[in-house]
Design a protein around this motif. Structure first.
Motif, short mmCIF file in Angstrom:
data_model
loop_
_atom_site.label_atom_id
_atom_site.label_comp_id
_atom_site.label_asym_id
_atom_site.label_seq_id
_atom_site.Cartn_x
_atom_site.Cartn_y
_atom_site.Cartn_z
N TRP A 136 13.22 21.70 34.44
CA TRP A 136 12.43 21.96 35.64
C TRP A 136 13.11 22.91 36.64
N ALA A 137 13.97 22.25 37.08
CA ALA A 137 14.62 22.83 38.41
C ALA A 137 15.27 24.21 38.15
N VAL A 138 15.84 24.63 37.19
CA VAL A 138 16.08 25.85 36.66
C VAL A 138 14.99 26.64 36.73
N ASN A 139 14.10 26.14 35.98
CA ASN A 139 12.86 27.07 35.85
C ASN A 139 12.05 27.08 37.22
N TYR A 140 11.95 26.26 37.83
CA TYR A 140 11.01 26.37 39.17
C TYR A 140 12.23 27.53 40.10
N GLN A 141 13.26 27.41 40.06
CA GLN A 141 13.97 28.61 40.89
C GLN A 141 13.97 30.05 40.31
N THR A 142 14.00 29.87 39.02
CA THR A 142 13.90 31.11 38.42
C THR A 142 12.33 31.88 38.51
N SER A 143 11.45 30.88 38.31
CA SER A 143 10.07 31.31 38.43
C SER A 143 9.89 32.02 39.80
N THR A 144 10.37 31.14 40.98
CA THR A 144 10.01 31.43 42.35
C THR A 144 10.70 32.54 42.85
N TYR A 145 11.73 33.00 42.11
CA TYR A 145 12.52 34.20 42.44
C TYR A 145 11.78 35.36 41.87
N GLN A 146 11.39 35.29 40.57
CA GLN A 146 10.71 36.33 39.84
C GLN A 146 9.48 36.63 40.50
N ILE A 147 8.72 35.65 40.77
CA ILE A 147 7.10 35.92 41.26
C ILE A 147 7.49 36.19 42.78
N SER A 148 8.48 36.20 43.53
CA SER A 148 8.74 36.71 44.91
C SER A 148 9.16 38.11 44.83
N ARG A 149 9.95 38.46 43.63
CA ARG A 149 10.36 39.89 43.62
C ARG A 149 8.95 40.71 43.02
N HIS A 150 7.94 40.10 42.39
CA HIS A 150 6.97 40.66 41.83
C HIS A 150 5.90 40.64 42.89
N ILE A 151 5.66 40.04 44.04
CA ILE A 151 4.85 40.02 45.09
C ILE A 151 5.31 41.33 45.73
N ASN A 152 6.74 41.03 46.28
CA ASN A 152 7.21 42.11 47.07
C ASN A 152 6.89 43.34 46.59
N SER A 153 7.26 43.68 45.29
CA SER A 153 7.17 44.81 44.75
C SER A 153 5.55 45.33 44.78
N GLN A 154 4.64 44.56 44.40
CA GLN A 154 3.44 44.96 44.30
C GLN A 154 2.75 45.09 45.95
N LEU A 155 3.01 44.45 46.75
CA LEU A 155 2.57 44.76 48.23
C LEU A 155 3.35 46.05 48.85
N THR A 156 4.53 46.16 48.50
CA THR A 156 5.30 47.31 48.95
C THR A 156 4.72 48.42 48.28
N SER A 157 4.48 48.41 47.08
CA SER A 157 3.93 49.68 46.23
C SER A 157 2.64 49.88 46.73
#
Length: 372
Positions: free
Chosen positions: A32-53
């Protein structure tokens, strides 16, 4: 069941439960801890990319739209008809501008005294010397600009102006166009980012040019104290803040070449909802695991405690000379079965020893009787 037996049974259950929980929950927690960190990082990148675009595309569209009007304005300001500063000649050329570029509802000229010379709409001439877009040109700016509420339409309009110069670059007056920004506004307000995401546009002073709230747009609401505007003035490109309804918002800003500020934002709760769902799923899985571990530990404890108590009782009986007890656990194939077989062999050995001792004692008694 006696209290002592109950405590022994509970002790076995607790030990098995603790062991099984450690074996099952620790790996689940690590995953769970590994999945949480990975998911948070990936979603943050996706949000940043979407809003920046999104904010970049919208800002580019605004810049292109303004640049197109600037080029059109410069082209017309350089024409001989406009440079003539003749009211009749200019009015014909100005009417052509509004006919070709339909989003321009008014094109007009002003002399160096601020007096209106030509108009595209044929209405009476008026004084424009007090308008900021005229003053900006006379102050040396290549373009004067102002967003205002159109007196005719009652909606935001954009006025763009540029100097009229003779071949010697002497300023003869000002050419200005007033245009509706309906298309520009719709391009911004029609942008959708998830359910809660939106985009809005502010001018250099922080007043709304385009917003999903018609009231904000029509009143040109003052956002000069808004977190996004203040952050953009400091050169920041992103910010997290509390929106008017108390929701935590992630926003990205981009300042256009003309100083307008484009904003694209989304509620943090919606943006990170996949992680919340993942956490809920993990909690459900953990709860199911605890229930299953409890059931298995109880069944195993019961399966182990009963044979152990029975074997303990048999061993105690053997120590007291009670050798007739049958041990049912000898049919088991596990370690308890092996222990039961050992105890059974011990009982058999004791029986044989007692039998031999009895036979020896009987023989000695018979010998004594014969000799007597």
């Amino acid at each position: 069941m006696s209290e002592q037996k109950l405590q022994r049974k509970l002790s076995i259950f607790q030990k098995m439960f603790t062991t099984m929980m450690l074996v099952s929950v620790i790996p689940l927690s690590a995953i769970w801890a590994v999945n949480y960190q990975t998911s948070t990082y990936q979603i943050s990148r996706h949000i940043n990319s979407q809003l920046t675009s999104t904010v970049t595309q919208l800002a580019t569209y605004v810049e292109s739209w303004i640049e197109m009007n600037k080029r059109m304005l410069l082209q017309n300001a350089a024409s001989t008809n406009i440079q003539s500063m003749d009211s009749a000649i200019q009015s014909q050329a100005l009417a052509l501008i509004t006919r070709i570029y339909s989003w321009n509802y008014l094109a007009f000229t002003v002399d160096t005294q601020g007096q209106n010379i030509g108009r595209s709409d044929g209405k009476p001439l008026k004084f424009y010397g007090d308008r900021s877009y005229v003053k900006q040109v006379f102050a040396g700016e290549t373009f004067g600009k102002q967003v205002l509420i159109g007196k005719t339409s009652g909606k935001p309009a954009f006025v763009l102006s540029t100097p009229i110069k003779d071949p010697d670059q002497k300023i003869l007056g000002v050419l200005a166009i007033a245009m509706t920004i309906t298309d520009l506004s719709e391009r911004v307000t029609d942008t959708r980012i998830g359910r809660s995401g939106k985009a809005f546009l502010m001018d250099n002073d922080g007043k709304i040019i385009a917003h999903q709230s018609p009231q904000y747009t029509e009143s040109r609401k003052d956002f000069s104290s808004h977190p996004t505007f203040l952050a953009a003035l400091k050169g920041k490109h992103s910010i997290e803040y509390l929106d008017e309804d108390g929701s935590e918002v992630i926003a990205f800003m981009k300042t256009t070449a003309d100083g307008w500020i484009m904003v694209a934002q989304i509620n943090r709760e919606e943006a990170f909802s996949p992680i919340k769902q993942s956490n809920n799923d993990a909690l459900i899985l953990l709860a199911i695991t605890i229930v299953l571990v409890s059931i298995v530990a109880y069944l195993l404890a019961k399966r182990l405690s009963n044979p152990i108590r029975n074997l303990t009782r048999v061993a105690n009986d053997i120590s007291l000379g009670k050798l007739s007890e049958e041990i049912s656990e000898v049919r088991r194939t596990d370690e308890l079965g092996a222990l039961a077989q050992s105890i059974d062999r011990l009982g058999t050995s004791v029986k044989l020893a007692i039998r031999k001792l009895s036979e020896k004692k009987e023989a000695e008694t018979q010998n004594k009787d014969q000799s007597g």
